[in-house]
Design an enzyme around this catalytic site. Sequence first.
Site, PDB file in Angstrom:
ATOM      1  CD1 TRP A 254     -22.031  10.869  10.576  1.00 48.82           C
ATOM      2  CD2 TRP A 254     -19.705  11.593  10.361  1.00 48.82           C
ATOM      3  NE1 TRP A 254     -21.245  10.421  11.402  1.00 48.82           N
ATOM      4  CE2 TRP A 254     -20.210  10.870  11.503  1.00 48.82           C
ATOM      5  CE3 TRP A 254     -18.655  12.016  10.452  1.00 48.82           C
ATOM      6  CZ2 TRP A 254     -19.046  10.102  12.295  1.00 48.82           C
ATOM      7  CZ3 TRP A 254     -17.429  11.912  11.255  1.00 48.82           C
ATOM      8  CH2 TRP A 254     -17.738  11.044  12.092  1.00 48.82           C
TER       9      TRP A 254
ATOM     10  CB  THR B  54      -1.133  -0.055   1.199  1.00 49.25           C
ATOM     11  OG1 THR B  54      -0.111   0.063   2.400  1.00 49.25           O
ATOM     12  CG2 THR B  54      -1.909  -1.183   1.235  1.00 49.25           C
TER      13      THR B  54
ATOM     14  CD  GLU C 291      -5.514  -3.021   1.569  1.00 51.17           C
ATOM     15  OE1 GLU C 291      -4.987  -2.276   2.575  1.00 51.17           O
ATOM     16  OE2 GLU C 291      -5.905  -2.513   0.194  1.00 51.17           O
TER      17      GLU C 291
ATOM     18  CE  LYS D  55     -20.235  13.068  15.316  1.00 50.35           C
ATOM     19  NZ  LYS D  55     -20.094  11.601  16.183  1.00 50.35           N
TER      20      LYS D  55
END
Length: 537
Positions: A438, A180, A325, A433
């Site tokens: 959100w 990654t 992944e 937030k």
Amino acid sequence: MMHGDLLITSMLERAENLFPEKQVISRTGEKVHRLTYREIGRRTRQLASKLQKSGLQKGQKAGTLAWNHHRHLELYFALPAVGAVVHTINIRLSPEHIVYIINHAEDELLFVDADILPLVEAVYEKLTTVKSVIVMTDDPLPETKIDSVYSYEEWIADGDAEFRFPEDIQETDPAGMCFTSATTGNPKGVVYTHRSTVLHSMSLSLADSAALSESDTLLPVVPMFHVNAWGLPYASTWMGATQVLPGPRFTPGLLAGMLQDEKVTVTAGVPTIWLALLKELDEGSYDVSSLRAVICGGSAAPAGMIRTFEEKYDVPFLHAYGMTETSPLVTVSRLKSHQQELTGDDRLAIRARQGLPVPGVEMKVRGSGGDVAWDDEEMGELLLRGPWIADSYYKDDRSEETFRNGWLHTGDVCTVDREGTIKIVDRTKDLIKSGGEWISSVDLENELMAHKDVFEASVVAVPDPQWQERPVACVVLHEDREENKEELLHHLEQRFAKWWLPDDVLFMEDIPKTSVGKFLKRELRDQVQQRYESKRG
């Protein structure tokens, strides 16, 4: 039913036997090679034979630091063919991370492009497992301080072009490895097997996926060092498609020229690549009418960019989603049959989503109270499982954070509509937030980039004593456009509630990006904080 292992070698053998005259067109700088699959097959067998003679053992790794070209493609097949692992290394990582992943993977050999050799020289004394470096070049071997170094063409010259691949390879054997591109901590390694690679290639060839076929000419802009160029070189070889490999350090003009001259039908890359290409197409004169799909992944594509490709250039735009992944294909955004009659903004709203999971991948979206409703409103983290989804990181104790109860916890927050189509709204760490509610930075970014004056935009959170966090927009304008904060905020007012609107718009020359072209929000947040601190000072 008969049992047969799903092996990467079978994909190359199919191309050799059924499509021997189809071409791999490979740019290696000033030179363009045109090799048939028959020639690629013979060269790959030479390489595999030499790898075996060199003593590379089953399960051992060889690293590649290379651009998109035919020699890199040969390594994709030759290393797994002898039971070894092809470890593609992201050349845009920091030297410290490159040293870490080579040592952590325990690479025995390094295959390096000549222009990348100085990077390897600078860190070579820190590499603990590498025994030899093979330089991939058309020219004589460059001068180097590294002792055990060879020219690729000379190194494979005594290999057997008729080499028969070993028969003791199993589908569960490791075949590939990628790390990654970490934004914090060290990169994490993911190992792909023969089986996972073959099944992933099959998924790319499905009609409702990328639909790769023999009739296609593929140009992968996504680097071969980034999740195996999204698996496209494997699938294209298996299907017998023509491949156009653009080589090192290409420009938007070079890319547009190759799309035109080679009559490319499918190309793939991240949004920043397509923004630059659109600018080139707008300023130049190119014929890209052969394109049947521009595949976009890596991060969300702005709706305005999709609209420009499809309406101005009549080029279908294929939005996809995945990660290291997941090999990486997870979803593709295509209209269902009953949605084909939709027009204008309704079609665009669907195409701008990340889409439906491809066959073979299962998903769940888990919120604080369990699985979220498919109402396109409730947000939750995307969980995945399937035969080409990893179940752990390579020798890394961080696996338990990500792989739990048989599911990959992606860290991506999304909504699901009643059709089952997902929309990524943010990373869990990038959601804003504010006042207990959100705010999606991705939605704000995409709407800003739909404005005619905006080239790039990224939205980050800044601390707020009253609301906890508030959004701030960072904007790069097109050339010769004037800064106008009020105009951009008014543009956002048409779409979002007032409390969603950024508290500020900062105009910048550039937005920091990761090694694979995604916005690097950690660094951007630091830049925003420094800008505000300098104003207060």
